[in-house]
Design a protein around this motif. Structure first.
Motif, mmCIF file in Angstrom:
data_model
loop_
_atom_site.group_PDB
_atom_site.id
_atom_site.type_symbol
_atom_site.label_atom_id
_atom_site.label_comp_id
_atom_site.label_asym_id
_atom_site.label_seq_id
_atom_site.Cartn_x
_atom_site.Cartn_y
_atom_site.Cartn_z
ATOM 1 N N LEU A 169 0.855 -1.189 0.000
ATOM 2 C CA LEU A 169 0.000 0.000 0.000
ATOM 3 C C LEU A 169 0.887 1.233 0.000
ATOM 4 O O LEU A 169 1.893 1.279 0.726
ATOM 5 C CB LEU A 169 -0.910 0.026 1.231
ATOM 6 C CG LEU A 169 -1.908 -1.121 1.381
ATOM 7 C CD1 LEU A 169 -2.610 -1.036 2.733
ATOM 8 C CD2 LEU A 169 -2.930 -1.107 0.251
ATOM 9 N N VAL A 226 -2.288 5.511 0.861
ATOM 10 C CA VAL A 226 -3.711 5.337 0.557
ATOM 11 C C VAL A 226 -4.548 6.231 1.458
ATOM 12 O O VAL A 226 -4.375 6.239 2.684
ATOM 13 C CB VAL A 226 -4.133 3.863 0.729
ATOM 14 C CG1 VAL A 226 -5.651 3.712 0.618
ATOM 15 C CG2 VAL A 226 -3.433 2.997 -0.313
ATOM 16 N N VAL A 235 -13.691 -1.672 -3.285
ATOM 17 C CA VAL A 235 -12.292 -1.457 -3.661
ATOM 18 C C VAL A 235 -11.965 -2.471 -4.745
ATOM 19 O O VAL A 235 -12.055 -3.679 -4.530
ATOM 20 C CB VAL A 235 -11.340 -1.635 -2.460
ATOM 21 C CG1 VAL A 235 -9.895 -1.485 -2.912
ATOM 22 C CG2 VAL A 235 -11.667 -0.614 -1.379
ATOM 23 N N GLY A 288 -9.419 -3.890 -7.940
ATOM 24 C CA GLY A 288 -8.062 -3.902 -8.466
ATOM 25 C C GLY A 288 -7.663 -5.310 -8.857
ATOM 26 O O GLY A 288 -8.283 -6.289 -8.433
ATOM 27 N N SER A 303 -2.840 -6.062 -6.049
ATOM 28 C CA SER A 303 -2.925 -4.600 -6.091
ATOM 29 C C SER A 303 -2.961 -3.991 -4.694
ATOM 30 O O SER A 303 -2.834 -2.775 -4.543
ATOM 31 C CB SER A 303 -4.170 -4.163 -6.869
ATOM 32 O OG SER A 303 -5.347 -4.654 -6.245
ATOM 33 N N LYS A 342 -5.531 -4.957 -2.288
ATOM 34 C CA LYS A 342 -6.896 -4.973 -1.744
ATOM 35 C C LYS A 342 -6.984 -5.736 -0.426
ATOM 36 O O LYS A 342 -7.532 -5.242 0.562
ATOM 37 C CB LYS A 342 -7.860 -5.596 -2.757
ATOM 38 C CG LYS A 342 -7.882 -4.961 -4.120
ATOM 39 C CD LYS A 342 -8.931 -5.584 -5.015
ATOM 40 C CE LYS A 342 -8.782 -7.090 -5.182
ATOM 41 N NZ LYS A 342 -7.474 -7.478 -5.758
ATOM 42 N N THR A 391 -14.026 -5.873 -1.317
ATOM 43 C CA THR A 391 -12.920 -5.873 -2.272
ATOM 44 C C THR A 391 -13.189 -6.907 -3.347
ATOM 45 O O THR A 391 -13.776 -7.954 -3.090
ATOM 46 C CB THR A 391 -11.568 -6.196 -1.594
ATOM 47 O OG1 THR A 391 -11.514 -7.592 -1.266
ATOM 48 C CG2 THR A 391 -11.377 -5.365 -0.346
ATOM 49 N N LEU A 413 -7.618 0.400 -6.958
ATOM 50 C CA LEU A 413 -6.242 0.232 -6.512
ATOM 51 C C LEU A 413 -5.410 -0.375 -7.627
ATOM 52 O O LEU A 413 -5.861 -1.289 -8.319
ATOM 53 C CB LEU A 413 -6.169 -0.708 -5.299
ATOM 54 C CG LEU A 413 -6.314 -0.148 -3.883
ATOM 55 C CD1 LEU A 413 -6.137 -1.275 -2.880
ATOM 56 C CD2 LEU A 413 -5.324 0.960 -3.607
ATOM 57 N N ARG A 437 -1.634 1.801 -4.979
ATOM 58 C CA ARG A 437 -2.054 3.209 -5.009
ATOM 59 C C ARG A 437 -3.525 3.319 -5.413
ATOM 60 O O ARG A 437 -4.000 2.534 -6.242
ATOM 61 C CB ARG A 437 -1.224 4.004 -6.006
ATOM 62 C CG ARG A 437 0.261 4.084 -5.683
ATOM 63 C CD ARG A 437 0.969 4.993 -6.688
ATOM 64 N NE ARG A 437 2.396 4.990 -6.516
ATOM 65 C CZ ARG A 437 3.049 5.728 -5.621
ATOM 66 N NH1 ARG A 437 2.369 6.540 -4.828
ATOM 67 N NH2 ARG A 437 4.367 5.661 -5.522
ATOM 68 N N VAL A 438 -4.207 4.302 -4.855
ATOM 69 C CA VAL A 438 -5.560 4.635 -5.303
ATOM 70 C C VAL A 438 -5.429 5.513 -6.542
ATOM 71 O O VAL A 438 -4.906 6.626 -6.469
ATOM 72 C CB VAL A 438 -6.350 5.376 -4.204
ATOM 73 C CG1 VAL A 438 -7.705 5.818 -4.752
ATOM 74 C CG2 VAL A 438 -6.523 4.486 -2.991
ATOM 75 N N HIS A 474 -11.211 7.403 -7.444
ATOM 76 C CA HIS A 474 -12.229 7.085 -6.440
ATOM 77 C C HIS A 474 -13.371 8.079 -6.576
ATOM 78 O O HIS A 474 -13.217 9.175 -7.126
ATOM 79 C CB HIS A 474 -11.640 7.130 -5.023
ATOM 80 C CG HIS A 474 -11.188 8.480 -4.580
ATOM 81 N ND1 HIS A 474 -11.999 9.352 -3.891
ATOM 82 C CD2 HIS A 474 -10.001 9.125 -4.736
ATOM 83 C CE1 HIS A 474 -11.341 10.459 -3.638
ATOM 84 N NE2 HIS A 474 -10.124 10.365 -4.144
#
Length: 336
Positions: A21, A24, A36, A38, A42, A44, A197, A214, A218-219, A222
Motif C-alpha cells: 500500500l 492510501v 475497492v 483492483g 494490487s 486490496k 474488495t 487500486l 495506489r488509489v 475514487h
C-alpha cells in the motif's frame, strides 16, 4: 465512518521490501457499501486486513468513527477488533455442525446465553435467506449458500463494519447475485458499513455506492460509481459501460458524430429524442448500448447527427448533464 489516512504497508522481499500500500487515503461513510477494485496483488486484501486491525501499517492511520486505532493496545484493541467482522475469500465452516450451529459459534465464544443466542442466529439467518436451512449441514448447501452462512456468522455478534474480501470468489457468476444482495441488506437493515474488495468492476456496479480503484498499492481513482461513469478515462466507466465498436465509414456518413454517456431514467429515455425534435436534426444511434448500475439505467451511445444545428443539439445534450465526446473527422477527439 472509516477514515484511512496516508496508509503505507510493506512486506519483506528477497532483495528489498515489497510495498503493498502506498499513501492510501479513503473516507467511507457510516452505513455505506464501499467497493475497492483492483487486479491480483494490487493491495486490496492488505487494505482489508489493516482496516480490520489484523495488520499494522508502516505509516498512516485508520480511524473508526474518529478513533485513532494506532494508539490502541491490549483490551482496547480487542474491543475495537470486535467492531470489525471479516469475511475471508474462502471462509471455512464446521462440517460437523448445523448451519445454525456454525452461525452461533461466535456468540458461544462470547458467552451469550441460549435464548439471546437463538434470537440473534434466527435474525441473521432470516437476513441471508437461509432460515429453512438452519438444521442442515454445510455439505448439503451450494458454495453460494455456504458463503451466505459465513456472512451470517460474521454479522451475528453485531459488528459496525463488515470487510468482505472478494465475497464472490469461487462462486459461479449466475449464483453471485444472492451473495451481493445479502451484503446490501446488511447495510440497509442492520446499518453495517460494508467494505467490499474484488477484482471485478462489474461487482461494484451492482451494489456499491462508492468505489476506489487500486493499482500497485495506489488509489488511482475514487468517487461515487455514477460520477465515475461520466469521467473521461475512468477504469470503472470502461468496465461498466457498454462497449462501442463502429466502423469509421459509418461515422463519416453524418455531419457530426459523438459518444454520449447518459445516466438516469429520464436522461436515458428522453434526452436524445428531445434534442432531435428541439433542433430539427436527424439523430441516429450507431453504436453502444444500455446497461444498469444498481437500480440506475445508464447508456453509452455513439450517435450520428445530420442537420444545420447538429453542433447546437450536441451542446444542448451536454448542458443537460450528459457527457459528450465529439468525434473529429481525423484521429483526434474533444470532450465537451
Amino acid at each position: 465512518m472509516i477514515t484511512v489516512e496516508n496508509l503505507t504497508k510493506s512486506f519483506p522481499g528477497k532483495s528489498s521490501p515489497v510495498l503493498a500500500l502506498r499513501e492510501v487515503n479513503l473516507e467511507i461513510d457510516a452505513g455505506a457499501l464501499y467497493g475497492v477494485v483492483g487486479p491480483a496483488k494490487s493491495g486490496k486484501s492488505t487494505l482489508a486486513r489493516v482496516v480490520a486491525l489484523q495488520e499494522k501499517p508502516d505509516r498512516g492511520t485508520v480511524r473508526l468513527d474518529g478513533l485513532n486505532t494506532a494508539s490502541l493496545d491490549g483490551r482496547r484493541l480487542r474491543e475495537a477488533r470486535r467492531q470489525v467482522a471479516v469475511l475471508d475469500p474462502a471462509p471455512a465452516l464446521n462440517a460437523e455442525r448445523t448451519i445454525a450451529g456454525n452461525v452461533a459459534a461466535p456468540l458461544e465464544r462470547l458467552g451469550v446465553d441460549g435464548p439471546q443466542r437463538r434470537n440473534r442466529v434466527g435474525r441473521v439467518l432470516d437476513l441471508v435467506g437461509l432460515t429453512q436451512r438452519a438444521t442442515q449441514q454445510p455439505g448439503e448447501l451450494t458454495e453460494a449458500q455456504r458463503r451466505r452462512v459465513a456472512i451470517a456468522r460474521a454479522l451475528v455478534a453485531g459488528p459496525a463494519v463488515l470487510l468482505a474480501d472478494d465475497p464472490t470468489a469461487g462462486i459461479p457468476a449466475d449464483e453471485a447475485g444472492p451473495v451481493l444482495t445479502v451484503l446490501d441488506r446488511a447495510r440497509a437493515e442492520l446499518g453495517v458499513t460494508v467494505l467490499l474488495t474484488t477484482q471485478e468492476g462489474s461487482i461494484v456496479g451492482r451494489v456499491c455506492d462508492e468505489v476506489a480503484v487500486l493499482d500497485s498499492g495506489r488509489v488511482i481513482e475514487h468517487g461515487t460509481v455514477l460520477d465515475l461513469l461520466a469521467s473521461p478515462g475512468s477504469r470503472i466507466a470502461e468496465t461498466l459501460l457498454p462497449a462501442i465498436d463502429t466502423p469509421r465509414a459509418q461515422t463519416a456518413a453524418y455531419d457530426r458524430a459523438a459518444d454520449v454517456v447518459l445516466i438516469g431514467f429520464a436522461t436515458v429515455g428522453a434526452l436524445l429524442p428531445e434534442a432531435s425534435m428541439r433542433f430539427g436534426v436527424e439523430l441516429a444511434t450507431i453504436g453502444g448500448g444500455l446497461a444498469r448500475v444498481g437500480d440506475t439505467p445508464v447508456a453509452r451511445f455513439r450517435i450520428g447527427v445530420r442537420g444545420r444545428q447538429a453542433d447546437s443539439a450536441l451542446a444542448w445534450i451536454a448542458d443537460r448533464g450528459a457527457h459528450v465526446t465529439h468525434l473529429a473527422k481525423g484521429p483526434c477527439s474533444v470532450a465537451a
